[in-house]
Design a protein around this motif. Sequence first.
Motif, PDB file in Angstrom:
ATOM      1  N   ILE A 212       1.668  14.581  -5.352  1.00  0.00           N
ATOM      2  CA  ILE A 212       1.451  15.025  -3.975  1.00  0.00           C
ATOM      3  C   ILE A 212       2.631  15.860  -3.487  1.00  0.00           C
ATOM      4  CG2 ILE A 212       0.838  14.283  -1.645  1.00  0.00           C
ATOM      5  CD1 ILE A 212      -1.222  13.623  -3.843  1.00  0.00           C
ATOM      6  N   GLY A 213       3.816  15.570  -4.027  1.00  0.00           N
ATOM      7  CA  GLY A 213       4.988  16.375  -3.683  1.00  0.00           C
ATOM      8  C   GLY A 213       5.636  16.030  -2.370  1.00  0.00           C
ATOM      9  N   THR A 214       5.480  14.782  -1.920  1.00  0.00           N
ATOM     10  CA  THR A 214       6.087  14.357  -0.657  1.00  0.00           C
ATOM     11  C   THR A 214       6.796  13.021  -0.856  1.00  0.00           C
ATOM     12  OG1 THR A 214       4.225  13.003   0.148  1.00  0.00           O
ATOM     13  CG2 THR A 214       4.124  15.389   0.558  1.00  0.00           C
ATOM     14  N   ASP A 215       7.589  12.635   0.138  1.00  0.00           N
ATOM     15  CA  ASP A 215       8.134  11.287   0.157  1.00  0.00           C
ATOM     16  C   ASP A 215       6.976  10.292   0.243  1.00  0.00           C
ATOM     17  OD1 ASP A 215      10.614  12.445   0.146  1.00  0.00           O
ATOM     18  OD2 ASP A 215      10.974  12.159   2.292  1.00  0.00           O
ATOM     19  N   ALA A 216       7.232   9.062  -0.167  1.00  0.00           N
ATOM     20  CA  ALA A 216       6.187   8.034  -0.156  1.00  0.00           C
ATOM     21  C   ALA A 216       6.446   7.019   0.959  1.00  0.00           C
ATOM     22  CB  ALA A 216       6.131   7.312  -1.502  1.00  0.00           C
ATOM     23  N   LEU A 217       5.374   6.583   1.575  1.00  0.00           N
ATOM     24  CA  LEU A 217       5.422   5.503   2.553  1.00  0.00           C
ATOM     25  C   LEU A 217       4.780   4.270   1.928  1.00  0.00           C
ATOM     26  CD1 LEU A 217       5.929   4.644   5.583  1.00  0.00           C
ATOM     27  CD2 LEU A 217       3.486   5.094   5.904  1.00  0.00           C
ATOM     28  N   VAL A 218       5.498   3.157   1.976  1.00  0.00           N
ATOM     29  CA  VAL A 218       4.984   1.899   1.442  1.00  0.00           C
ATOM     30  C   VAL A 218       4.911   0.900   2.592  1.00  0.00           C
ATOM     31  CG1 VAL A 218       5.368   0.014  -0.179  1.00  0.00           C
ATOM     32  CG2 VAL A 218       5.971   2.356  -0.827  1.00  0.00           C
ATOM     33  N   GLU A 219       3.753   0.290   2.751  1.00  0.00           N
ATOM     34  CA  GLU A 219       3.600  -0.703   3.812  1.00  0.00           C
ATOM     35  C   GLU A 219       2.859  -1.918   3.285  1.00  0.00           C
ATOM     36  OE1 GLU A 219       1.502   1.322   6.893  1.00  0.00           O
ATOM     37  OE2 GLU A 219      -0.311   1.612   5.709  1.00  0.00           O
ATOM     38  N   ARG A 220       3.010  -3.025   3.966  1.00  0.00           N
ATOM     39  CA  ARG A 220       2.289  -4.238   3.564  1.00  0.00           C
ATOM     40  C   ARG A 220       0.794  -3.988   3.668  1.00  0.00           C
ATOM     41  NH1 ARG A 220       0.605  -8.880   6.514  1.00  0.00           N
ATOM     42  NH2 ARG A 220       1.805  -8.221   8.342  1.00  0.00           N
ATOM     43  N   TYR A 221       0.075  -4.334   2.626  1.00  0.00           N
ATOM     44  CA  TYR A 221      -1.372  -4.134   2.636  1.00  0.00           C
ATOM     45  C   TYR A 221      -2.029  -5.209   3.491  1.00  0.00           C
ATOM     46  CZ  TYR A 221      -6.232  -4.170   1.151  1.00  0.00           C
ATOM     47  OH  TYR A 221      -7.605  -4.161   1.152  1.00  0.00           O
ATOM     48  N   ILE A 222      -2.860  -4.775   4.433  1.00  0.00           N
ATOM     49  CA  ILE A 222      -3.568  -5.690   5.318  1.00  0.00           C
ATOM     50  C   ILE A 222      -4.987  -5.861   4.797  1.00  0.00           C
ATOM     51  CG2 ILE A 222      -4.291  -6.155   7.678  1.00  0.00           C
ATOM     52  CD1 ILE A 222      -1.253  -6.013   7.285  1.00  0.00           C
ATOM     53  N   GLU A 223      -5.262  -6.998   4.200  1.00  0.00           N
ATOM     54  CA  GLU A 223      -6.621  -7.267   3.723  1.00  0.00           C
ATOM     55  C   GLU A 223      -7.511  -7.583   4.913  1.00  0.00           C
ATOM     56  OE1 GLU A 223      -9.009 -10.206   0.612  1.00  0.00           O
ATOM     57  OE2 GLU A 223      -6.829 -10.372   0.850  1.00  0.00           O
TER      58      GLU A 223
ATOM     59  N   ARG B 259       6.535   1.107  -8.481  1.00  0.00           N
ATOM     60  CA  ARG B 259       7.316   2.232  -8.978  1.00  0.00           C
ATOM     61  C   ARG B 259       6.396   3.352  -9.484  1.00  0.00           C
ATOM     62  NH1 ARG B 259      12.668   0.808  -9.716  1.00  0.00           N
ATOM     63  NH2 ARG B 259      13.099  -1.436  -9.610  1.00  0.00           N
ATOM     64  N   ASP B 260       5.360   2.957 -10.221  1.00  0.00           N
ATOM     65  CA  ASP B 260       4.439   3.946 -10.769  1.00  0.00           C
ATOM     66  C   ASP B 260       3.741   4.733  -9.659  1.00  0.00           C
ATOM     67  OD1 ASP B 260       5.099   3.065 -13.278  1.00  0.00           O
ATOM     68  OD2 ASP B 260       3.275   1.862 -13.565  1.00  0.00           O
ATOM     69  N   ARG B 261       3.312   4.032  -8.611  1.00  0.00           N
ATOM     70  CA  ARG B 261       2.551   4.723  -7.555  1.00  0.00           C
ATOM     71  C   ARG B 261       3.450   5.587  -6.685  1.00  0.00           C
ATOM     72  NH1 ARG B 261      -2.480   6.364  -7.923  1.00  0.00           N
ATOM     73  NH2 ARG B 261      -3.121   7.164  -5.891  1.00  0.00           N
ATOM     74  N   VAL B 262       4.653   5.110  -6.402  1.00  0.00           N
ATOM     75  CA  VAL B 262       5.601   5.933  -5.648  1.00  0.00           C
ATOM     76  C   VAL B 262       5.920   7.206  -6.423  1.00  0.00           C
ATOM     77  CG1 VAL B 262       7.980   6.074  -4.808  1.00  0.00           C
ATOM     78  CG2 VAL B 262       6.611   4.025  -4.338  1.00  0.00           C
ATOM     79  N   GLN B 263       6.122   7.067  -7.723  1.00  0.00           N
ATOM     80  CA  GLN B 263       6.394   8.231  -8.560  1.00  0.00           C
ATOM     81  C   GLN B 263       5.202   9.196  -8.563  1.00  0.00           C
ATOM     82  OE1 GLN B 263       7.692   7.206 -12.497  1.00  0.00           O
ATOM     83  NE2 GLN B 263       8.102   9.317 -13.096  1.00  0.00           N
ATOM     84  N   TYR B 264       4.000   8.642  -8.545  1.00  0.00           N
ATOM     85  CA  TYR B 264       2.802   9.481  -8.484  1.00  0.00           C
ATOM     86  C   TYR B 264       2.792  10.318  -7.200  1.00  0.00           C
ATOM     87  CZ  TYR B 264      -2.075  10.754  -7.677  1.00  0.00           C
ATOM     88  OH  TYR B 264      -3.225  11.443  -7.385  1.00  0.00           O
ATOM     89  N   ILE B 265       3.106   9.694  -6.075  1.00  0.00           N
ATOM     90  CA  ILE B 265       3.150  10.429  -4.805  1.00  0.00           C
ATOM     91  C   ILE B 265       4.215  11.513  -4.867  1.00  0.00           C
ATOM     92  CG2 ILE B 265       3.678  10.251  -2.342  1.00  0.00           C
ATOM     93  CD1 ILE B 265       0.950   9.110  -3.059  1.00  0.00           C
ATOM     94  N   HIS B 266       5.381  11.177  -5.395  1.00  0.00           N
ATOM     95  CA  HIS B 266       6.470  12.150  -5.505  1.00  0.00           C
ATOM     96  C   HIS B 266       6.071  13.351  -6.367  1.00  0.00           C
ATOM     97  CE1 HIS B 266       9.806   8.964  -4.585  1.00  0.00           C
ATOM     98  NE2 HIS B 266       9.091   9.268  -3.537  1.00  0.00           N
ATOM     99  N   GLU B 267       5.502  13.074  -7.527  1.00  0.00           N
ATOM    100  CA  GLU B 267       5.258  14.130  -8.510  1.00  0.00           C
ATOM    101  C   GLU B 267       3.944  14.869  -8.298  1.00  0.00           C
ATOM    102  OE1 GLU B 267       5.584  12.283 -12.313  1.00  0.00           O
ATOM    103  OE2 GLU B 267       7.753  11.935 -12.161  1.00  0.00           O
TER     104      GLU B 267
ATOM    105  N   PHE C 256       0.866  -1.193   0.000  1.00  0.00           N
ATOM    106  CA  PHE C 256       0.000   0.000   0.000  1.00  0.00           C
ATOM    107  C   PHE C 256       0.896   1.235   0.000  1.00  0.00           C
ATOM    108  CE2 PHE C 256      -2.855   3.167   1.818  1.00  0.00           C
ATOM    109  CZ  PHE C 256      -4.047   2.899   1.168  1.00  0.00           C
ATOM    110  N   VAL C 257       0.636   2.168  -0.926  1.00  0.00           N
ATOM    111  CA  VAL C 257       1.487   3.347  -1.117  1.00  0.00           C
ATOM    112  C   VAL C 257       0.711   4.611  -0.776  1.00  0.00           C
ATOM    113  CG1 VAL C 257       2.985   4.579  -2.721  1.00  0.00           C
ATOM    114  CG2 VAL C 257       2.624   2.111  -3.009  1.00  0.00           C
ATOM    115  N   LYS C 258       1.295   5.461   0.067  1.00  0.00           N
ATOM    116  CA  LYS C 258       0.648   6.729   0.413  1.00  0.00           C
ATOM    117  C   LYS C 258       1.707   7.767   0.752  1.00  0.00           C
ATOM    118  CE  LYS C 258      -0.115   5.200   5.213  1.00  0.00           C
ATOM    119  NZ  LYS C 258      -1.168   4.920   6.234  1.00  0.00           N
ATOM    120  N   SER C 259       1.257   9.008   0.960  1.00  0.00           N
ATOM    121  CA  SER C 259       2.175  10.078   1.338  1.00  0.00           C
ATOM    122  C   SER C 259       2.721   9.841   2.739  1.00  0.00           C
ATOM    123  CB  SER C 259       1.452  11.429   1.287  1.00  0.00           C
ATOM    124  OG  SER C 259       2.216  12.438   1.915  1.00  0.00           O
TER     125      SER C 259
END
Length: 298
Positions: free
Chosen positions: A146-157, A136-144, A111-114
């Motif tokens: 939202i303009g912040t570093d990205a946090l990636v964590e294991r998605y908990i279903e 890679r695509d989603r992290v780049q989306y957050i960078h470009e 899961f990728v978020k700001s």
Amino acid sequence: LHNLGHDVRSLGMDSDLGVLRDAIAEFKPSIVFNILEEFAGQAAMDFNVVSYLELLRVRYTGCSPKGMVLARDKALSKQIMAYHRIPIPEFAVFPIGRKIRVPKRMQFPMFVKSLIEEASLGISQASIVHNEQKLRDRVQYIHETIGTDALVERYIEGREFYVGIIGNHRLRLFPVWELLATKADERTPLIATEQVKWDTAYQKKMGIKTQPAKDLPEGMLDSIHRLCKRVYRALDLCGYARIDLRMSTEGKVYVLEANPNPQLAYGEDFAESAHADGLEYEALIQRILNLGLRRGRG
């Protein structure tokens, strides 16, 4: 606040602390009711305004600068929670300008978020990624975007819960609240996207609602409350906050993040859960005022 009989002056702020300084000098408030969401267009700068109030020796409601800083940086807060053995999903931070490498210790889906933004900014169904390219695509989306570093964590279903807490030292926890989508396809993951939170048409289409969590395993409610108290104290929170959690399909609860000074609007989750616990809206607002007035004493 007016209905409670208080003499109130509303103050809007953009990027000039002088506006606040002049208003305090003229109005001489007993306390500032802080519902600031950002300063100079930056959500991460809100704690600086509270620090300024402390320098002026002016009382305020809600969380202290220290708690706001610890909770705002989601990676820092997770590191603190991990130290205190609070269960969190495995995570990694992807700073802007750095090469995006898949963490070897993590598994998809992720899961990728700001790293610092709130209110589900930048979160959509595309935030759940299942392979390296999507990551890679989603992290780049957050960078470009939202303009912040990205946090990636294991998605908990599983199920998503929220717990409201009010207090400085003696804490009152509201009922465990759950996010539901009563009209959504079962194959659609239930996450708090921007649409889920803010798009009324989408909410109606998907049957989005929140309510007290039901059908939990025996003892789970008490266990979640104990866990949320630990989070609140580990991050040095005060005033009031909301703790966000996920319960996996195997029944294990993970803390996602803590949100000091959450949305206080009438009818929103925090106020609704307070109401379910017997604390009516005006009493909730007065309680928050009282906590600010006697900060450090209860």
